[in-house]
Design a protein around this motif. Structure first.
Motif, PDB file in Angstrom:
ATOM      1  N   TRP A 152       0.838  -1.200   0.000  1.00 10.61           N
ATOM      2  CA  TRP A 152       0.000   0.000   0.000  1.00 10.61           C
ATOM      3  C   TRP A 152       0.874   1.251   0.000  1.00 10.61           C
ATOM      4  N   ARG A 153       0.520   2.218  -0.865  1.00  4.05           N
ATOM      5  CA  ARG A 153       1.229   3.493  -0.928  1.00  4.05           C
ATOM      6  C   ARG A 153       0.286   4.667  -0.622  1.00  4.05           C
ATOM      7  N   GLY A 154      -0.929   4.363  -0.247  1.00  3.98           N
ATOM      8  CA  GLY A 154      -1.958   5.375  -0.006  1.00  3.98           C
ATOM      9  C   GLY A 154      -3.319   4.729  -0.166  1.00  3.98           C
ATOM     10  N   GLU A 155      -4.359   5.525  -0.427  1.00  2.08           N
ATOM     11  CA  GLU A 155      -5.676   4.959  -0.674  1.00  2.08           C
ATOM     12  C   GLU A 155      -5.709   4.287  -2.042  1.00  2.08           C
ATOM     13  N   PHE A 156      -6.659   3.387  -2.212  1.00  3.67           N
ATOM     14  CA  PHE A 156      -6.824   2.690  -3.482  1.00  3.67           C
ATOM     15  C   PHE A 156      -7.123   3.714  -4.589  1.00  3.67           C
ATOM     16  N   ALA A 157      -6.363   3.651  -5.694  1.00  3.52           N
ATOM     17  CA  ALA A 157      -6.540   4.580  -6.822  1.00  3.52           C
ATOM     18  C   ALA A 157      -6.667   6.016  -6.326  1.00  3.52           C
ATOM     19  N   GLU A 158      -5.778   6.380  -5.441  1.00  2.00           N
ATOM     20  CA  GLU A 158      -5.872   7.661  -4.737  1.00  2.00           C
ATOM     21  C   GLU A 158      -5.914   8.850  -5.697  1.00  2.00           C
ATOM     22  N   GLY A 159      -6.846   9.763  -5.438  1.00  5.13           N
ATOM     23  CA  GLY A 159      -6.934  10.999  -6.196  1.00  5.13           C
ATOM     24  C   GLY A 159      -7.770  10.933  -7.453  1.00  5.13           C
ATOM     25  N   LEU A 160      -8.166   9.749  -7.891  1.00  4.02           N
ATOM     26  CA  LEU A 160      -8.959   9.631  -9.109  1.00  4.02           C
ATOM     27  C   LEU A 160     -10.448   9.706  -8.773  1.00  4.02           C
ATOM     28  N   GLN A 161     -11.140  10.636  -9.420  1.00  2.43           N
ATOM     29  CA  GLN A 161     -12.556  10.865  -9.150  1.00  2.43           C
ATOM     30  C   GLN A 161     -13.395  10.152 -10.204  1.00  2.43           C
ATOM     31  N   ALA A 162     -14.032   9.078  -9.797  1.00  5.27           N
ATOM     32  CA  ALA A 162     -14.906   8.307 -10.682  1.00  5.27           C
ATOM     33  C   ALA A 162     -15.805   7.454  -9.792  1.00  5.27           C
TER      34      ALA A 162
END
Length: 276
Positions: A152-162
């Motif tokens: 893990w490097r952050g949230e799943f698909a971090e920063g992508l709005q969909a």
């Protein structure tokens, strides 16, 4: 115990060999990124990256145009969305080069030659941890889960709005917590309650309505001689649940509370097996 169950580790998916096809690696356990021979490649604007993330999650299956639009833009896409989809697909083809193939099948878009490599690796570590736990190898199970957590490097698909990715983000957050709970339960069973009390306090503060974490915290406190603190943790959880949900703690938490009150000797850690 599966990840669909409250306390399990198992994840669906094949345990394929590690490594990416043709030197191209994709990762979704954090901000989406693609690496060619270890070097990150540009993937274009956010919506183009969201299209790629959705396609990766299809695992080689075709997704219709309408389903792709719904996944990336939801029920109110912009008027020129068809042009945007074509633009982003062309942009992804240029970015990925010949290492992956993004085609229109006549009924939808299909991405082949590309895998979410960190998801595949995580499945393998978790499945191996489950096998180790079932074999009674709790220490090895914990080490394997730690390997899975390190991806893990952050949230799943971090920063992508969909919309589709937002739902997947919630699902993966739940999966991550479930595996973490199983790891902590194993560490407590190994007699390492003292080392994990502070981590459990932090996790309960971050997820105050998650009863399994409260249960593990109470057990860790009890096993370190802090029975009054364990009872206090229960009462705090009971009040939170009543205020937030108008509900009482569930049966596992109530049962542990009752066992601590009567000082059930079975709650104490098992004595170490003597070495002959």
């Amino acid at each position: 115990m599966g990840e669909g169950t409250p306390r399990g580790l198992r994840e669906s998916g094949s345990a394929e060999a590690e490594g990416a096809s043709d030197g191209l690696r994709f990762e979704l356990l954090g901000p989406l990124r693609a690496l060619r021979d270890g070097v990150e490649i540009p993937l274009g604007p956010p919506k183009q990256r969201a299209v790629l993330a959705v396609l990766l999650l299809q695992e080689g299956r075709s997704i219709s145009y309408d389903a792709l639009v719904e996944a990336v833009w939801g029920g109110a896409p912009p008027l020129h969305v068809r042009n945007l989809v074509q633009k982003y697909v062309s942009g992804l083809r240029r970015a990925l080069g010949g290492a992956a193939e993004l085609v229109w099948t006549g009924s939808g878009y299909r991405l082949t030659g590309a895998d979410a490599d960190d998801l595949r690796e995580r499945r393998r570590w978790v499945d191996e941890a489950l096998a180790a736990r079932d074999a009674g190898e709790l220490r090895r199970a914990g080490e394997l889960v730690e390997r899975a957590e390190e991806l893990w490097r952050g949230e799943f698909a971090e920063g992508l709005q969909a919309p589709y990715l937002a739902a997947e983000r919630l699902r993966w957050a739940e999966k991550r917590l479930t595996v973490l709970e199983a790891r902590l339960a194993g560490e407590i069973e190994l007699g390492r309650s003292f080392e994990y009390v502070h981590e459990l306090v932090r996790l309960v503060a971050a997820h105050p309505l998650r009863e399994r974490l409260v249960e593990l915290l109470m057990l860790a406190l009890y096993r370190t001689g802090r029975s009054s603190d364990a009872l206090t943790a229960y009462e705090a959880a009971r009040q939170r649940l009543a205020e937030a949900l108008g509900a009482d703690p569930g049966p596992p938490l109530r049962s542990l509370h009752a066992r601590i009150l009567r000082q059930d000797p079975a709650l104490l850690p098992r004595p170490p097996v003597p070495v002959s």
